[in-house]
Structures are given as C-alpha cells and as structure tokens.
Design a protein around this motif. Structure first.
Motif, PDB file in Angstrom:
ATOM      1  N   PHE A  90       0.693  -1.144  -0.099  1.00 48.29           N
ATOM      2  CA  PHE A  90      -0.035   0.012   0.111  1.00 48.29           C
ATOM      3  C   PHE A  90       0.926   1.329  -0.078  1.00 48.29           C
ATOM      4  O   PHE A  90       0.370   2.261  -0.348  1.00 48.29           O
ATOM      5  N   ALA A  91       2.014   1.307   0.321  1.00 42.14           N
ATOM      6  CA  ALA A  91       3.043   2.199   0.225  1.00 42.14           C
ATOM      7  C   ALA A  91       3.234   2.560  -0.982  1.00 42.14           C
ATOM      8  O   ALA A  91       3.368   3.869  -1.241  1.00 42.14           O
ATOM      9  N   LYS A  92       3.473   1.606  -1.869  1.00 44.12           N
ATOM     10  CA  LYS A  92       3.882   1.618  -3.149  1.00 44.12           C
ATOM     11  C   LYS A  92       2.577   2.035  -4.205  1.00 44.12           C
ATOM     12  O   LYS A  92       2.607   2.675  -5.098  1.00 44.12           O
ATOM     13  N   TYR A  93       1.472   1.318  -3.724  1.00 42.04           N
ATOM     14  CA  TYR A  93       0.292   1.445  -4.469  1.00 42.04           C
ATOM     15  C   TYR A  93      -0.964   1.629  -3.653  1.00 42.04           C
ATOM     16  O   TYR A  93      -1.546   1.013  -3.185  1.00 42.04           O
ATOM     17  N   PRO A  94      -1.137   3.118  -3.383  1.00 41.92           N
ATOM     18  CA  PRO A  94      -2.035   3.260  -2.128  1.00 41.92           C
ATOM     19  C   PRO A  94      -3.568   3.422  -2.866  1.00 41.92           C
ATOM     20  O   PRO A  94      -4.384   3.500  -1.854  1.00 41.92           O
ATOM     21  N   THR A  95      -3.565   3.342  -4.163  1.00 48.40           N
ATOM     22  CA  THR A  95      -4.986   3.476  -4.613  1.00 48.40           C
ATOM     23  C   THR A  95      -5.310   2.557  -5.794  1.00 48.40           C
ATOM     24  O   THR A  95      -4.414   2.040  -5.991  1.00 48.40           O
ATOM     25  N   PRO A  96      -6.499   2.237  -6.083  1.00 46.50           N
ATOM     26  CA  PRO A  96      -6.754   1.234  -7.060  1.00 46.50           C
ATOM     27  C   PRO A  96      -6.087   1.544  -8.455  1.00 46.50           C
ATOM     28  O   PRO A  96      -5.866   0.841  -9.074  1.00 46.50           O
ATOM     29  N   GLU A  97      -6.086   2.874  -8.704  1.00 43.71           N
ATOM     30  CA  GLU A  97      -5.366   3.371 -10.015  1.00 43.71           C
ATOM     31  C   GLU A  97      -4.255   3.163  -9.941  1.00 43.71           C
ATOM     32  O   GLU A  97      -3.643   2.451 -10.939  1.00 43.71           O
ATOM     33  N   ASP A  98      -3.485   3.194  -8.802  1.00 46.66           N
ATOM     34  CA  ASP A  98      -2.013   2.823  -8.710  1.00 46.66           C
ATOM     35  C   ASP A  98      -1.746   1.223  -9.055  1.00 46.66           C
ATOM     36  O   ASP A  98      -0.876   1.093  -9.625  1.00 46.66           O
ATOM     37  N   LEU A  99      -2.436   0.432  -8.321  1.00 52.02           N
ATOM     38  CA  LEU A  99      -2.376  -0.749  -8.434  1.00 52.02           C
ATOM     39  C   LEU A  99      -2.662  -1.493  -9.737  1.00 52.02           C
ATOM     40  O   LEU A  99      -2.118  -2.246 -10.237  1.00 52.02           O
ATOM     41  N   ALA A 100      -3.880  -0.691 -10.346  1.00 50.74           N
ATOM     42  CA  ALA A 100      -4.056  -1.191 -11.663  1.00 50.74           C
ATOM     43  C   ALA A 100      -2.960  -1.010 -12.681  1.00 50.74           C
ATOM     44  O   ALA A 100      -2.988  -1.678 -13.783  1.00 50.74           O
ATOM     45  N   ALA A 101      -2.315   0.187 -12.433  1.00 52.44           N
ATOM     46  CA  ALA A 101      -1.227   0.411 -13.413  1.00 52.44           C
ATOM     47  C   ALA A 101       0.166  -0.283 -13.270  1.00 52.44           C
ATOM     48  O   ALA A 101       1.021   0.028 -13.710  1.00 52.44           O
ATOM     49  N   ALA A 102       0.269  -0.999 -12.160  1.00 53.29           N
ATOM     50  CA  ALA A 102       1.476  -1.668 -11.609  1.00 53.29           C
ATOM     51  C   ALA A 102       2.000  -2.863 -12.639  1.00 53.29           C
ATOM     52  O   ALA A 102       1.196  -3.407 -13.336  1.00 53.29           O
TER      53      ALA A 102
ATOM     54  N   CYS B 191       3.084 -14.264   0.801  1.00 54.12           N
ATOM     55  CA  CYS B 191       1.842 -14.495   1.051  1.00 54.12           C
ATOM     56  C   CYS B 191       1.520 -15.830   0.459  1.00 54.12           C
ATOM     57  O   CYS B 191       0.540 -16.555   0.819  1.00 54.12           O
ATOM     58  N   GLY B 192       2.576 -16.578  -0.380  1.00 52.13           N
ATOM     59  CA  GLY B 192       2.040 -17.675  -1.077  1.00 52.13           C
ATOM     60  C   GLY B 192       1.063 -17.457  -2.274  1.00 52.13           C
ATOM     61  O   GLY B 192       0.387 -16.574  -2.331  1.00 52.13           O
ATOM     62  N   PHE B 193       1.044 -18.514  -3.234  1.00 50.68           N
ATOM     63  CA  PHE B 193       0.305 -18.288  -4.526  1.00 50.68           C
ATOM     64  C   PHE B 193       0.480 -16.780  -4.904  1.00 50.68           C
ATOM     65  O   PHE B 193      -0.480 -16.225  -5.386  1.00 50.68           O
ATOM     66  N   PHE B 194       1.803 -16.275  -5.064  1.00 49.48           N
ATOM     67  CA  PHE B 194       1.694 -14.911  -5.353  1.00 49.48           C
ATOM     68  C   PHE B 194       1.592 -14.414  -6.512  1.00 49.48           C
ATOM     69  O   PHE B 194       0.936 -13.220  -7.014  1.00 49.48           O
ATOM     70  N   ARG B 195       1.602 -15.447  -7.565  1.00 49.07           N
ATOM     71  CA  ARG B 195       1.244 -15.061  -8.859  1.00 49.07           C
ATOM     72  C   ARG B 195      -0.415 -14.915  -9.245  1.00 49.07           C
ATOM     73  O   ARG B 195      -0.811 -14.099  -9.814  1.00 49.07           O
ATOM     74  N   ALA B 196      -0.860 -15.924  -8.805  1.00 54.02           N
ATOM     75  CA  ALA B 196      -2.434 -15.741  -8.770  1.00 54.02           C
ATOM     76  C   ALA B 196      -3.037 -14.634  -7.799  1.00 54.02           C
ATOM     77  O   ALA B 196      -3.996 -13.753  -8.366  1.00 54.02           O
ATOM     78  N   LYS B 197      -2.330 -14.338  -6.912  1.00 55.17           N
ATOM     79  CA  LYS B 197      -3.033 -13.209  -6.262  1.00 55.17           C
ATOM     80  C   LYS B 197      -2.616 -11.969  -6.882  1.00 55.17           C
ATOM     81  O   LYS B 197      -3.407 -10.919  -6.751  1.00 55.17           O
ATOM     82  N   THR B 198      -1.418 -11.863  -7.316  1.00 49.65           N
ATOM     83  CA  THR B 198      -0.956 -10.774  -7.960  1.00 49.65           C
ATOM     84  C   THR B 198      -1.923 -10.340  -9.268  1.00 49.65           C
ATOM     85  O   THR B 198      -2.510  -9.175  -9.072  1.00 49.65           O
ATOM     86  N   ARG B 199      -2.510 -11.255  -9.954  1.00 52.70           N
ATOM     87  CA  ARG B 199      -3.480 -11.251 -11.023  1.00 52.70           C
ATOM     88  C   ARG B 199      -4.920 -10.822 -10.388  1.00 52.70           C
ATOM     89  O   ARG B 199      -5.520  -9.803 -10.923  1.00 52.70           O
ATOM     90  N   SER B 200      -5.160 -11.426  -9.204  1.00 51.59           N
ATOM     91  CA  SER B 200      -6.364 -10.862  -8.707  1.00 51.59           C
ATOM     92  C   SER B 200      -6.449  -9.507  -8.035  1.00 51.59           C
ATOM     93  O   SER B 200      -7.574  -8.815  -8.478  1.00 51.59           O
ATOM     94  N   VAL B 201      -5.427  -9.117  -7.334  1.00 50.32           N
ATOM     95  CA  VAL B 201      -5.513  -7.595  -6.768  1.00 50.32           C
ATOM     96  C   VAL B 201      -5.093  -6.705  -8.039  1.00 50.32           C
ATOM     97  O   VAL B 201      -6.019  -5.428  -7.961  1.00 50.32           O
ATOM     98  N   ILE B 202      -4.368  -6.910  -9.071  1.00 49.38           N
ATOM     99  CA  ILE B 202      -4.323  -5.920 -10.205  1.00 49.38           C
ATOM    100  C   ILE B 202      -5.675  -5.979 -10.970  1.00 49.38           C
ATOM    101  O   ILE B 202      -6.289  -4.934 -11.482  1.00 49.38           O
ATOM    102  N   GLY B 203      -6.192  -7.197 -11.114  1.00 48.31           N
ATOM    103  CA  GLY B 203      -7.622  -7.405 -11.906  1.00 48.31           C
ATOM    104  C   GLY B 203      -8.653  -6.630 -11.211  1.00 48.31           C
ATOM    105  O   GLY B 203      -9.718  -5.874 -11.666  1.00 48.31           O
TER     106      GLY B 203
END
Length: 304
Positions: free
Chosen positions: A107-119, A131-143
C-alpha cells in the motif's frame, strides 16, 4: 339425469381417469420440465433438537463468546475499504499475520486502485511472494483494481452483487468488506466458521453458501457480522481443528462435541493460542472453573 362415470384406464396397479391419461402425453411433443423450486434451508439440528432449542442454544453460545471476546474484530490491518478488500483476497491460504507483514509495502507503493491497476505485475509479485500463491494473487489484486477503476470510479462498491463480480472476490470476501467497512451485516464462512458450526451441530451442510443460509436463519441479521468474528476468534484460539482445548473452553457445557479434544484443564490451557503471542480482548476464567467437582463441564458464564 345423472352423469355417466368416466371409465378409468389402468396404469400398472393404479387407475387414473381417462381424461387425465389423455393429457399425460401428447404425440409429437416432448415434455417440458418445470424448474424445481429453490430449496430453503430449514432450521433444524443434526442432533435432532427442535428448531426452538437449536436457536436458543446457538444464541446462548454467541452470547458466551461475546463475553469471552468482547473486542473481536477482523485481524487484518486496513485503513479503508480498498485496503481491506485487497488484504482479504491476499489472506487466502495464509495467515492474517503474514498478510499484515506484507501489505504495508504494497500500500505504500500502490495506495489507490488506480496505482495498483497500472502496476508492473513482476514488481507486485515480488512484494506478495511471502503470502504464497503470489502469481495468482497478483493477478487478482491487479484485476480487481482495474475493475474498480474502470467500473466503479476507483471506489469499492457497497453491494454484494457488485463485489462478487471483482476478480478473486467471492461471498466470503464480500461479506468481510460489507460487514467491516460498510457496517452491512454478513456471515463470513471461512474454514474456522465451517468447522465450528458443524462441530456445534448448528448444521450438517458442507457447502459454504448453504452453511451461510442455515446459520443465518438462527440469528437476527444484525448479529451476523459480530457472530462471524466470535466464531472465527474461537476457532483460532481454542477450538482448533486437530486438538481442540475442550478443558479450557468457556462454552463446553453447550457443545455436543465436548471430549473430542483435551479435557484436562491444565493440559487444555497449554493448547490456547494466546499463550504463544498475545490474545487481545480475551477474558478467560481459571482452568479449574471449566469443570465441576465431578470433572464434567461447569455451567457457562452467566448461568443461573
């Protein structure tokens, strides 16, 4: 003049009126099945309690747990609905402690949905690796961040039907957000909740949605969010999956599964999770207070 009786046609051992038999099948037309009505979950105990007795026992358990865990709350750290949503998605298949150790950097690096969407996904993966399953979780939080940005103006929606459309968000996650970010009641059916309500014989359902419906029928809607916290806290601290601490359990007299775990008060107390690193909001009686002189569960808190 009396009407003539319509002759009946025999079908097997039963007789049906000729008119009814004629309507039964129409040559050249296939029968169209009507959709089965939606089944409602009836209030009833697998142990055979009456509906009234089950409701009373379930609500008594919740009241006792409310005394034991007066400050029960979501154990994920968050400052706003977006952070709670992301943290809850990340909590799958890992501990809340691990998520809380990971999200500050995210959240320090991507504080808003707009920031994380463009990550950059690779950079997010590196942060989420613990956190484990980091690739799938990355797809989920960016999606879900892209969906929030494109479909909801960068705001987390406050309706169940909108939340469950987001990538990686199911009913459990949605109710965590609705109950704790928006104050809208919901039942969070996680693994602890499923285990305990079946152990307490509130229901014998195994499907999370059916468990949600069955348990929801036992309580007023206004209790649902706090009930979820009480049950989950108890499952994490005392009523463990493999070795429940029955001898140190404040609701032992109300539990049909008493004896599945350790019943000796001193041995059971060593199983309590709060012994190993903090137990905020916990109120427990001394170990000996949980058993009567005959070694059986003592009356619960506040019993007459």
């Amino acid at each position: 003049m009396a009407k003539k009786a319509v002759p009946a046609k025999s079908v097997g051992k039963k007789a049906v009126p000729a008119k009814a038999a004629a309507k039964k099948a129409v040559p050249g037309k296939s029968a169209v099945k009507k959709a089965a009505p939606v089944k409602k979950i009836a209030v009833g105990s697998p142990a055979g309690e009456t509906a009234t007795a089950l409701v009373r026992r379930a609500r008594r358990i919740n009241r006792e747990l409310a005394e034991v865990y007066p400050y029960a709350h979501p154990e994920l750290d968050f400052d706003n609905p977006f952070q709670l949503l992301v943290a809850t998605v990340l909590s799958a298949q890992t501990t809340d402690l691990r998520v809380n150790q990971t999200t500050p950097a995210l959240f320090a690096k991507y504080p808003t949905p707009e920031d994380l969407a463009a990550a950059n996904p690779e950079e997010v993966e590196e942060i989420l690796r613990p956190c484990g399953f980091f690739r799938a979780k990355t797809r989920s939080v960016i999606g879900l961040s892209k969906a929030l940005t494109e479909d909801f103006g960068g705001e987390v929606p406050g309706r169940l039907e909108d939340l469950v459309k987001l990538p990686g968000v199911g009913r459990k996650t949605a109710f965590v957000v609705l109950g704790n970010a928006y104050g809208r009641p919901g039942i969070t059916v996680d693994t602890h909740f499923q285990r305990l309500v079946r152990r307490w014989q509130w229901t014998d359902e195994t499907d999370p949605d059916k468990i949600e419906a069955a348990v929801g029928a036992l309580f007023p809607k206004s209790d649902w969010t706090d009930l979820s916290h009480h049950v989950i806290w108890h499952g994490r601290r005392i009523c463990h999956a493999r070795k429940p601490a029955c001898g140190a359990c404040p609701i032992a007299p109300l539990c049909p599964a008493y004896g599945e775990g350790e019943t000796d008060p001193e041995k059971a107390r060593k199983l309590l999770k709060y012994e190993k690193g903090g137990f905020p909001g916990q109120r427990l009686r001394p170990p000996q207070a949980y058993l009567d002189a005959g070694g059986k569960p003592a009356p619960p808190l506040g019993a007459a």
